[in-house]
Design an enzyme around this catalytic site. Structure first.
Site, short mmCIF file in Angstrom:
data_model
loop_
_atom_site.label_atom_id
_atom_site.label_comp_id
_atom_site.label_asym_id
_atom_site.label_seq_id
_atom_site.Cartn_x
_atom_site.Cartn_y
_atom_site.Cartn_z
CG HIS A 290 -9.47 -6.83 8.80
ND1 HIS A 290 -8.47 -7.34 9.57
CD2 HIS A 290 -9.09 -7.04 7.53
CE1 HIS A 290 -7.52 -7.84 8.79
NE2 HIS A 290 -7.87 -7.67 7.55
CD GLU B 293 -1.89 -2.38 1.29
OE1 GLU B 293 -0.74 -2.72 1.61
OE2 GLU B 293 -2.82 -3.20 1.17
C1 LIG Z 1 -1.88 -4.19 4.38
C2 LIG Z 1 -2.89 -5.18 3.96
N1 LIG Z 1 -3.31 -5.19 2.69
C3 LIG Z 1 -4.21 -6.08 2.27
C4 LIG Z 1 -4.73 -7.00 3.14
C5 LIG Z 1 -5.75 -8.02 2.66
N2 LIG Z 1 -5.09 -9.33 2.60
C6 LIG Z 1 -5.19 -10.17 3.64
S1 LIG Z 1 -4.29 -11.52 3.41
C7 LIG Z 1 -3.76 -11.05 1.90
C8 LIG Z 1 -2.84 -11.93 1.12
C9 LIG Z 1 -1.54 -12.19 1.80
O1 LIG Z 1 -0.81 -13.18 1.17
P1 LIG Z 1 0.48 -13.87 1.78
O2 LIG Z 1 1.35 -12.84 2.41
O3 LIG Z 1 1.09 -14.68 0.71
O4 LIG Z 1 -0.03 -14.80 2.96
P2 LIG Z 1 -1.02 -16.04 2.88
O5 LIG Z 1 -2.41 -15.50 3.00
O6 LIG Z 1 -0.78 -16.75 1.60
O7 LIG Z 1 -0.70 -16.86 4.07
C10 LIG Z 1 -4.31 -9.80 1.58
C11 LIG Z 1 -4.09 -9.10 0.32
C12 LIG Z 1 -4.32 -6.93 4.48
N3 LIG Z 1 -4.82 -7.74 5.42
N4 LIG Z 1 -3.39 -6.03 4.87
#
Ligand SMILES: Cc1ncc(C[n+]2csc(CCOP(=O)(O)OP(=O)(O)O)c2C)c(N)n1
Ligand SMILES: [Mg+2]
Lengths: 343, 324
Positions: free
Chosen positions: B129, B60
């Site tokens: 959230h 972000e």
């Molecule tokens: C700063 C932020 N941006 C977006 C989100 C929404 N979001 C939650 S999990 C996620 C994906 C994260 O992927 P990864 O780091 O690969 O972890 P995984 O879920 O695969 O364990 C997103 C985009 C968030 N929680 N925080």
């Protein structure tokens, strides 16, 4: 100079698979507990006992179990919202984790945190963080506190492949290398951040190399093999404990379910999931080792499974029957002492 | 008669503005191939292609800054935050880069950008959230802040935001995305920014809200009407600028004011309106201004505590019942 750090010798391509029979059974049981727990939790969500976001750890069990068995509870751990497996591996009671998911007073955060915000500080677990990447500098700060207090412990900070692209991760790497902090960054590369594959999000998809410019040694590990995970964590921990500064381990793993319970996972072919399940599943792999070595018979393995299923079912019952938090809890825990209220 | 959801309205606003002006483009997490985390950007990648619909990494701070840079060069980025909770990581660029550059450059560098996405509480997703950032942004000179309730305003105001020469924070609400509205005719033109709307005229008390709060107010007004209290419901739509003219005019008519604000009460939108009303219409008030807001706690996960913490129509009805 940081770049002079010796690269630790590792046995990743051919893990030692050195483990006693008891150890193998222990790892097996711990992974199976997480698997059965998460499967049940998915069902309970469908039945309405759990609300909000729910991110399951099914498929990735070997990562946290392997790391946990390489370190002690005095070595802190921190991770993202995908945290139920970490809670269980760290030894938080199943009933308390399930009650938290149900938003009950008997939950690990008295029902106030829910699925994404779970903590077990007595067991060295510092959350449970809902904002992608946030746990990485926090974990780095935990490492700073260990060094500050002249302790010989190491902080294990878990993050996803998606989180690995965040600016604060690079900032953390730099501070950790600069100040030689006792931290191991565990990148759980499950190949996707939500619906985005690593190749669509990272210019360098070999995440273990992201610290290269800062002289942070990184290694890759088969995150579906609990023994390989344990060995890599052991090696990294001893390298870091010796005062050499941080290390990065990229665990190649896979999540079987959607990103969260509401994600139909249309961005990947079903065959991809099927193939990993059939050929690389961490629990089946270990089951095979246990059978081949004649440690346990099929019926003994089944007994273990049945016991775990029963424990999880009981925990779910406890959670279902438990009381909601009392209304008076709304204003507790905002501050150490009196809450500021508006009415 | 057109039957349209808020989600569709937002989608149409973006698609139409992108067709109209090649300088308008969209970026954010999962906006393209995934069709949007909440499906607001559905179909845009297939219509406009990857040059104009850009999937970003989960970074972000980075992509908000990238958007600001593109806006300095005259492009008109629409930057989607999957939710505004994650905009906190980008706060520096929203406040220090986007909002202040026109001023700091003496008007020579401008930032025509829209930051949009869901804001406010969602269901059971707990403290990190679920929160309302309206007052945070509405405090900042250089920003415009919009928080529509209806589908027509979602469309008309998003179009206005995209065409606006200054940075606009466009606050949507996840729980309103699926809500359907009936429109007399298609919205084609942008709606004026900075004008509140009286959704329901009344004579006994003025109730002001914005975004999802309007839904609670309208429901409460129906119930109160049946028990003989006539409520005038005002949808602010724009939080900065704030349409004090419409508010004051209404208060001068009803002599009573209740503000419904999903944010925390301290230093809130509600607090600001109450101040301005006593400043501009003190002699017309027959009772102290009241407010219904969230409680002063991080939002709890447990269902019963969550309900206690958030405003709802019953709390509005009770507040009006207790008005002097
Ligand atoms: C700063 C932020 N941006 C977006 C989100 C929404 N979001 C939650 S999990 C996620 C994906 C994260 O992927 P990864 O780091 O690969 O972890 P995984 O879920 O695969 O364990 C997103 C985009 C968030 N929680 N925080
Ligand atoms: Mg991932």
């Amino acid at each position: 100079m940081a770049t002079e750090n010796p690269r630790p010798k590792l046995t990743q391509s051919s893990p030692s698979l050195m483990a006693s029979n008891d150890e193998l059974i222990k790892y097996y049981s711990e992974m199976l507990l997480i698997r059965r727990f998460e499967e049940r939790v998915g069902q309970l969500y469908g039945m309405g006992l759990i609300g909000g976001f729910l991110h399951l750890y099914v498929g990735q069990e070997a990562v946290v179990v392997g790391v946990e068995n390489a370190i002690s509870r005095q070595d802190p751990m921190i991770t993202s919202y995908r945290c139920h497996g970490h809670m269980l591996a760290r030894g938080e009671e199943i009933g308390r984790v399930l009650s938290e998911l149900a938003g009950k007073a008997s939950g690990s955060s008295k029902g106030k945190g829910g699925s994404m915000h779970m903590f077990s500080p007595e067991n060295g677990f510092y959350g449970g963080h809902g904002i992608v990447g946030a746990q990485v500098p926090i974990g780095t700060g935990i490492a700073l506190s260990l060094k500050y207090r002249r302790l010989s412990n190491v902080c294990f900070t878990f993050l996803g492949d998606g989180a690995a692209n965040q600016g604060q991760v690079y900032e953390s790497y730099n501070m950790a290398a600069l100040w030689k902090l006792p931290i191991v960054y565990i990148i759980e590369n499950n190949q996707y951040g939500m619906g985005t594959s690593t190749a669509r999000a990272a210019a360098q998809t070999e995440f273990f190399r992201h610290g290269e410019g800062l002289g942070i040694p990184g290694i890759q590990c088969d995150g579906m093999n609990v023994l390989a995970v344990r060995d890599s964590a052991l090696e990294a921990a001893s390298f870091v404990r010796a005062g050499n500064g941080p290390m990065i381990i990229e665990m190649n793993t896979y999540r079987y379910r959607g990103h969260s319970i509401s994600d139909p996972a249309k961005y990947r072919p079903k065959e991809e999931v099927k193939e990993v399940r059939e050929t690389r599943d961490p629990i089946s792999q270990l089951e095979q080792v246990i059978s081949e070595r004649g440690i346990l018979k099929a019926e003994n393995l089944k007994e273990i499974d049945q016991k775990i299923r029963l424990d999880v079912r009981n925990a779910a019952e406890i959670a279902r029957e438990a009381e909601q938090p009392a209304s008076s809890e709304l204003y507790t825990d905002v501050y150490a002492t009196q809450a500021i209220t508006d009415d | 008669m057109i039957d349209i959801s808020v989600r569709q309205a937002l989608n149409e606003a973006m698609a139409e503005e992108m067709r109209r002006d090649d300088d308008v483009f969209l970026m954010g997490e999962e906006v393209g191939e995934y069709d949007g985390a909440y499906k607001v950007t559905q179909g845009l990648l297939s219509e406009f292609g990857p040059r104009r619909v850009i999937d970003t990494p989960i970074t972000e701070a980075g992509f908000a800054g990238v958007g600001v840079g593109a806006a300095f060069m005259g492009l008109k980025p629409i930057v989607e935050f999957m939710t505004f909770n994650f905009a906190l990581q980008a706060m520096d660029h929203l406040i220090n880069s986007a909002a202040k550059t026109r001023y700091m450059s003496g008007g020579r560098v401008t930032c025509p950008i829209v930051f949009r996405g869901p804001n406010g509480s969602a269901a059971r997703v707990a403290a990190q959230h679920s929160q309302d950032f309206s007052s945070w942004f509405a405090q900042v000179p250089g920003l415009k802040v919009l928080a529509p309730y209806s589908a027509s305003d979602a469309k008309g105001l998003l179009k206005a935001a995209i065409r606006d020469p200054d940075p606009v924070i466009f606050l949507e609400n996840e729980l309103l995305y699926g809500k359907r509205f009936k429109l007399e005719e298609e919205i084609i033109e942008p709606e004026a920014i900075g004008v509140a709307k009286i959704l329901r005229p009344g004579s006994d008390v003025t109730i002001i809200s914005f975004s999802r709060g309007v839904e609670w107010c309208l429901e409460a007004a129906i119930t109160l009407d049946q028990s003989g209290t006539s409520c005038e419901v005002i949808d602010l739509r724009s939080l900065r600028p704030l349409d004090m003219k419409t508010i004051v005019k209404s208060v001068k008519k009803t002599n009573r004011l209740l503000i419904v604000d999903e944010g925390w009460p301290s230093m809130s939108i509600a607090a600001e309106i109450a101040f301005r009303v006593q400043d501009e219409a003190f002699d017309y008030l027959d009772a102290p201004v009241m407010r219904v807001t969230s409680k002063e706690v991080p939002l709890p996960y447990a269902a019963n505590l969550e309900e206690m913490a958030l405003p709802n129509e019953n709390k509005i009805i009770n507040a009006i019942g207790s008005m002097k």
